[in-house]
Design an enzyme around this catalytic site. Sequence first.
Site, PDB file in Angstrom:
ATOM      1  N   GLY A   1       0.895  -1.093  -0.027  1.00  0.00           N
ATOM      2  CA  GLY A   1      -0.084   0.123   0.096  1.00  0.00           C
ATOM      3  C   GLY A   1       0.695   1.232   0.088  1.00  0.00           C
TER       4      GLY A   1
ATOM      5  N   GLN B   1       2.896  10.038   1.324  1.00  0.00           N
ATOM      6  CA  GLN B   1       4.455   9.193   1.328  1.00  0.00           C
ATOM      7  C   GLN B   1       5.223   9.548   0.248  1.00  0.00           C
ATOM      8  OE1 GLN B   1       2.381   5.246   1.965  1.00  0.00           O
ATOM      9  NE2 GLN B   1       4.189   5.083   3.031  1.00  0.00           N
TER      10      GLN B   1
ATOM     11  N   CYS C   1       5.733  -0.308   6.943  1.00  0.00           N
ATOM     12  CA  CYS C   1       5.435   0.977   6.502  1.00  0.00           C
ATOM     13  C   CYS C   1       6.681   1.340   5.430  1.00  0.00           C
ATOM     14  CB  CYS C   1       4.919   2.151   7.408  1.00  0.00           C
ATOM     15  SG  CYS C   1       4.379   3.456   6.539  1.00  0.00           S
ATOM     16  N   LEU C   2       6.366   1.632   4.565  1.00  0.00           N
ATOM     17  CA  LEU C   2       7.371   2.079   3.452  1.00  0.00           C
ATOM     18  C   LEU C   2       8.175   3.369   4.064  1.00  0.00           C
ATOM     19  CD1 LEU C   2       5.952   1.231  -0.177  1.00  0.00           C
ATOM     20  CD2 LEU C   2       7.620  -0.057   1.361  1.00  0.00           C
TER      21      LEU C   2
ATOM     22  N   HIS D   1      -4.481   2.037   7.468  1.00  0.00           N
ATOM     23  CA  HIS D   1      -3.259   2.786   7.460  1.00  0.00           C
ATOM     24  C   HIS D   1      -2.812   3.518   6.520  1.00  0.00           C
ATOM     25  CE1 HIS D   1       1.288   1.568   8.053  1.00  0.00           C
ATOM     26  NE2 HIS D   1       1.112   2.201   6.999  1.00  0.00           N
ATOM     27  N   GLU D   2      -3.498   3.505   5.362  1.00  0.00           N
ATOM     28  CA  GLU D   2      -3.108   4.220   4.287  1.00  0.00           C
ATOM     29  C   GLU D   2      -3.987   5.659   4.503  1.00  0.00           C
ATOM     30  OE1 GLU D   2      -0.496   3.757   2.723  1.00  0.00           O
ATOM     31  OE2 GLU D   2      -0.258   1.871   2.869  1.00  0.00           O
TER      32      GLU D   2
ATOM     33  N   HIS E   1      -2.253   7.966   6.692  1.00  0.00           N
ATOM     34  CA  HIS E   1      -1.206   8.834   6.020  1.00  0.00           C
ATOM     35  C   HIS E   1      -1.713   9.961   5.638  1.00  0.00           C
ATOM     36  CE1 HIS E   1       2.392   6.440   6.206  1.00  0.00           C
ATOM     37  NE2 HIS E   1       1.976   5.398   5.649  1.00  0.00           N
TER      38      HIS E   1
END
Length: 170
Positions: A46, A51, A92-93, A134-135, A138
């Site tokens: 994701g 991000q 997470c990235l 989660h996204e 962000h």
Amino acid sequence: MAILNILEFPDPRLRTIAKPVDVVDERIRQLVDDMFETMYEAPGIGLAATQVNVHERVIVIDLSEDRSEPRVFINPELEPLTEDLEEMQEGCLSVPGFYETVTRPERVRVKALDRDGQAFDIVCEGLLAVCIQHECDHLNGKLFVDYLSNLKRDRIRKKLEKLHKAQANA
């Protein structure tokens, strides 16, 4: 398509609240394509536009092993459908190398626009529910580390700052 730079915690730009997309046009479709390429390259499941330092409400997700189920959520709106909570290990990235248990509602309804600007509404559970929450966090300037204790969050921040400093001096 292009690989975009992924911001890493504690970069303050990750705290920016994303603005709604007014029109789903070629620019947004190109952003979606670039986000998928970036996410697959990372690799991740994701990615939110925040991000990659684009502060618009765009999310891409693909939970499949073979990258065959790309999902796009533009201007997503979440509604928890249960008070039942689920604990799941999240990574997470933007917080590379760290995985921690986070508790979230186990079922949510998501209303959004797809890549072509068409409205849709789905009920998510399991990994998809966790990922979309989660996204969406962000897009609201929140990271999974915000669910952790101050001690854990500070430890992660310090380790990543040290890593970023070492990379900058390399």
